[in-house]
Design an enzyme around this catalytic site. Structure first.
Site, PDB file in Angstrom:
ATOM      1  N   TYR A  61       0.218  -1.061 -12.070  1.00 28.96           N
ATOM      2  CA  TYR A  61      -1.200  -1.045 -12.454  1.00 28.96           C
ATOM      3  C   TYR A  61      -1.379  -0.350 -13.799  1.00 28.96           C
ATOM      4  CZ  TYR A  61      -1.242  -2.408  -7.615  1.00 28.96           C
ATOM      5  OH  TYR A  61      -0.969  -3.076  -6.437  1.00 28.96           O
TER       6      TYR A  61
ATOM      7  N   CYS B  20     -14.101   5.120 -27.453  1.00 31.76           N
ATOM      8  CA  CYS B  20     -15.452   5.698 -27.438  1.00 31.76           C
ATOM      9  C   CYS B  20     -16.060   5.693 -26.038  1.00 31.76           C
ATOM     10  CB  CYS B  20     -16.339   4.919 -28.402  1.00 31.76           C
ATOM     11  SG  CYS B  20     -15.579   4.741 -30.016  1.00 31.76           S
ATOM     12  N   GLU B  21     -15.454   6.418 -25.130  1.00 32.55           N
ATOM     13  CA  GLU B  21     -15.956   6.579 -23.764  1.00 32.55           C
ATOM     14  C   GLU B  21     -15.500   7.957 -23.314  1.00 32.55           C
ATOM     15  OE1 GLU B  21     -17.395   4.157 -21.730  1.00 32.55           O
ATOM     16  OE2 GLU B  21     -17.146   2.485 -23.129  1.00 32.55           O
TER      17      GLU B  21
ATOM     18  N   GLY C 271       0.772  -1.234   0.000  1.00 31.83           N
ATOM     19  CA  GLY C 271       0.000   0.000   0.000  1.00 31.83           C
ATOM     20  C   GLY C 271       0.804   1.285   0.000  1.00 31.83           C
TER      21      GLY C 271
ATOM     22  N   ARG D  12      -5.906   3.839 -15.285  1.00 36.04           N
ATOM     23  CA  ARG D  12      -5.960   4.496 -13.971  1.00 36.04           C
ATOM     24  C   ARG D  12      -6.694   5.846 -13.967  1.00 36.04           C
ATOM     25  NH1 ARG D  12      -2.243   5.995 -11.301  1.00 36.04           N
ATOM     26  NH2 ARG D  12      -3.111   5.365  -9.306  1.00 36.04           N
TER      27      ARG D  12
ATOM     28  N   TYR E  82      -9.667   5.462 -11.496  1.00 39.89           N
ATOM     29  CA  TYR E  82      -9.408   6.012 -10.153  1.00 39.89           C
ATOM     30  C   TYR E  82      -9.267   7.536 -10.159  1.00 39.89           C
ATOM     31  CZ  TYR E  82      -7.488   1.225  -9.641  1.00 39.89           C
ATOM     32  OH  TYR E  82      -7.278  -0.124  -9.650  1.00 39.89           O
TER      33      TYR E  82
ATOM     34  N   PRO F 273       4.750  -4.551  -0.722  1.00 39.40           N
ATOM     35  CA  PRO F 273       4.387  -3.439  -1.597  1.00 39.40           C
ATOM     36  C   PRO F 273       4.509  -3.801  -3.083  1.00 39.40           C
ATOM     37  CG  PRO F 273       6.449  -3.009  -0.430  1.00 39.40           C
ATOM     38  CD  PRO F 273       6.131  -4.443  -0.252  1.00 39.40           C
ATOM     39  N   GLY F 274       3.672  -3.203  -3.873  1.00 39.13           N
ATOM     40  CA  GLY F 274       3.773  -3.352  -5.325  1.00 39.13           C
ATOM     41  C   GLY F 274       4.090  -2.014  -5.960  1.00 39.13           C
TER      42      GLY F 274
HETATM   43  C1  PLP Z   1      -2.627  -5.125  -3.979  1.00 39.51           C
HETATM   44  C2  PLP Z   1      -2.046  -5.758  -2.780  1.00 39.51           C
HETATM   45  C3  PLP Z   1      -0.760  -5.407  -2.351  1.00 39.51           C
HETATM   46  C4  PLP Z   1       0.069  -4.357  -3.034  1.00 39.51           C
HETATM   47  O1  PLP Z   1      -0.516  -3.103  -2.972  1.00 39.51           O
HETATM   48  P1  PLP Z   1       0.334  -1.813  -3.404  1.00 39.51           P
HETATM   49  O2  PLP Z   1      -0.570  -0.692  -3.140  1.00 39.51           O
HETATM   50  O3  PLP Z   1       0.647  -1.962  -4.839  1.00 39.51           O
HETATM   51  O4  PLP Z   1       1.546  -1.789  -2.568  1.00 39.51           O
HETATM   52  C5  PLP Z   1      -0.243  -6.062  -1.267  1.00 39.51           C
HETATM   53  N1  PLP Z   1      -0.954  -7.006  -0.604  1.00 39.51           N
HETATM   54  C6  PLP Z   1      -2.205  -7.362  -0.974  1.00 39.51           C
HETATM   55  C7  PLP Z   1      -2.935  -8.399  -0.219  1.00 39.51           C
HETATM   56  C8  PLP Z   1      -2.791  -6.755  -2.073  1.00 39.51           C
HETATM   57  O5  PLP Z   1      -4.025  -7.093  -2.440  1.00 39.51           O
END
Ligand code: PLP
Length: 438
Positions: free
Chosen positions: A391, A362-363, A260, A330, A334, A295-296
């Protein structure tokens, strides 16, 4: 009546400010916008547009920075869903990261890229029996169980295979991460995790079941979190639960602190890995737990750009790109803000005019920016949409009959194509017209 002309927001960061905050990008007088050591124009000319470009050096250095912040405290498990390309996973594996996966496809990708099963955590709110069996057969590090019902299913499937699956219970701490509603996962109203009040009973049940071994807890409260406060609140609740469980004689060895961590898309700056480490230490430091973070976005988001070409202008105030919401969803999904920078230096210096930047789909939600001050407004000009490494390509579709865009990876002054542009014929390769329509 004509629509009102776009107005540039006064607090919009300038192109110079966007580049100053992104050391992997620079504007050169001759080469234009350069990513690490490679002019992006060169890639746009070879691959065509739209095209994604990832900076390997940026991903590597961000993983190193996060790993350093977590040293002696928590292991880093990369959340594969942010960007699941095999080259990205290979780079994460080489940097010592484990993986957090949410599907069979991601589990297989992670294994293929060389991430050991023992370094993989399986999260996700709706795992199928087939996916659970695969996770058990692979003997991954742990399955993060999302509900009392799923716990029973995992136990039955594991027992049927003569195994005991290590599970962590994903708890819902009912903490609002203060982020966009579509990426909030830690409040009681969302579909995620076991309600906090029920977690102790579910953990006790897990300890009695034949097919599972409860090893700890997991939580993930949302995405694009910029302050440590929601983490502190969630971790405090989880630590309280660890005490409760241990007081009842239940073993709790592990805590998965989730992902997150947010990044600076506009001028907000990246969330601090040190502040996250501080929050983890404050709640879990004295509890003798094996900790991980997952984290991603933080690891890969800033490392990617989406290159596009201006295909048209409408009325001097709408710039139409050849990239669209099917490539980068995105902004449509979002309301996300992405920096937009011309690839040619002389365009970057030119006076800015307020424009809406849109795609050809077309949106009306196929809009990348409104009232943006942009110098390049001529068809044929190239731009980069910034911070598209997370993402981005993973969320692309072929909506409007648009093939998936190619991907290149830059590393220093080298670059390579890491995914070809999808061919039109590949889009319909799996389709069949039934005999009754013949
Ligand atoms: C999506 C997700 C993450 C990664 O979230 P980021 O906001 O990209 O860091 C980590 N753990 C779980 C369980 C997730 O669903």
């Amino acid at each position: 009546m004509s629509a009102p002309a776009p107005v540039v927001r006064e607090d919009e960061p300038s192109i110079a400010a966007l580049l100053a905050a992104r050391p992997h990008l620079a504007m050169h007088a001759m080469d234009g916008l350069v990513l690490e050591g490679v002019p992006l124009m060169r890639i746009a000319e070879v691959l065509g547009t739209p095209a994604w470009v990832y900076s390997a050096g940026t991903m590597r250095s961000r993983l190193a920075a996060l790993t350093a912040a977590m040293r002696g405290l928590a292991g880093v498990h990369y959340a594969v869903k942010a960007n699941d390309h095999l080259a990205v996973l290979r780079l994460m594996a080489a940097g010592g990261a484990g993986a957090d996966v949410v599907s069979e496809g991601e589990l297989r990708r992670a294994r293929l890229a060389g991430i050991a099963a023992g370094d993989i955590v399986f999260s996700g709110v709706g795992k199928s029996a087939r996916e659970i069996r695969l996770a058990i057969a692979e003997d991954i590090r742990q399955i993060n169980v999302e509900s009392a019902e799923e716990l029973e299913v995992v136990s039955a499937l594991a027992a049927g295979l003569g195994r005991r699956a290590r599970v962590a219970l994903r708890i819902n701490p009912d903490v609002d991460a203060g982020t966009h509603a579509k990426i909030t996962t830690g409040t009681a109203q969302t579909k995620f995790g076991i309600p906090f009040a029920e977690a102790a009973a579910v953990y006790a049940r897990a300890a009695e079941l034949p097919g599972v071994e409860p090893v700890g807890l997991a939580l993930h409260i949302g995405s694009q979190i910029l302050s440590a406060a929601p983490y502190r609140a969630a971790f405090a609740r989880a630590a309280e639960l660890v005490w409760t469980l241990r007081a009842r004689g239940l073993a709790v060895q592990r805590m998965d602190c989730g992902g997150g961590l947010g990044i600076g898309y506009r001028d907000e700056g990246d969330a601090s890995a040190a502040a996250l480490a501080g929050a983890i230490r404050a709640s879990f430091g004295g509890l003798d737990l094996e900790l991980i973070v997952e984290p991603g976005r933080w690891l890969v988001g800033p490392a990617g750009v989406l290159l596009a070409e201006v295909v048209g202008m409408k009325g001097g105030r709408i710039v139409v790109l050849d990239a669209a919401m099917n490539d980068l969803v995105r902004p449509a999904m979002y309301d996300a803000w992405h920096g937009i920078v011309p690839l040619v230096g002389r365009n970057a210096q030119a006076a800015t005019a307020p424009v809406d930047v849109v795609g050809p789909v077309c949106e009306s939600s196929d809009t990348f920016a409104r009232g943006r001050g942009l110098p390049m407004t001529r068809p044929g000009a190239y731009v980069a949409l910034l911070d598209a490494g997370a993402y981005g390509a993973v969320m692309s579709s072929t909506y409007n009959g648009r093939p998936l865009a190619p991907i290149a990876m830059v590393d220093g002054d080298r670059w390579a194509v890491i995914r070809d542009r999808q061919l039109h014929a590949e889009m319909w390769a799996g389709e069949r017209v039934p005999d009754f329509l013949a």
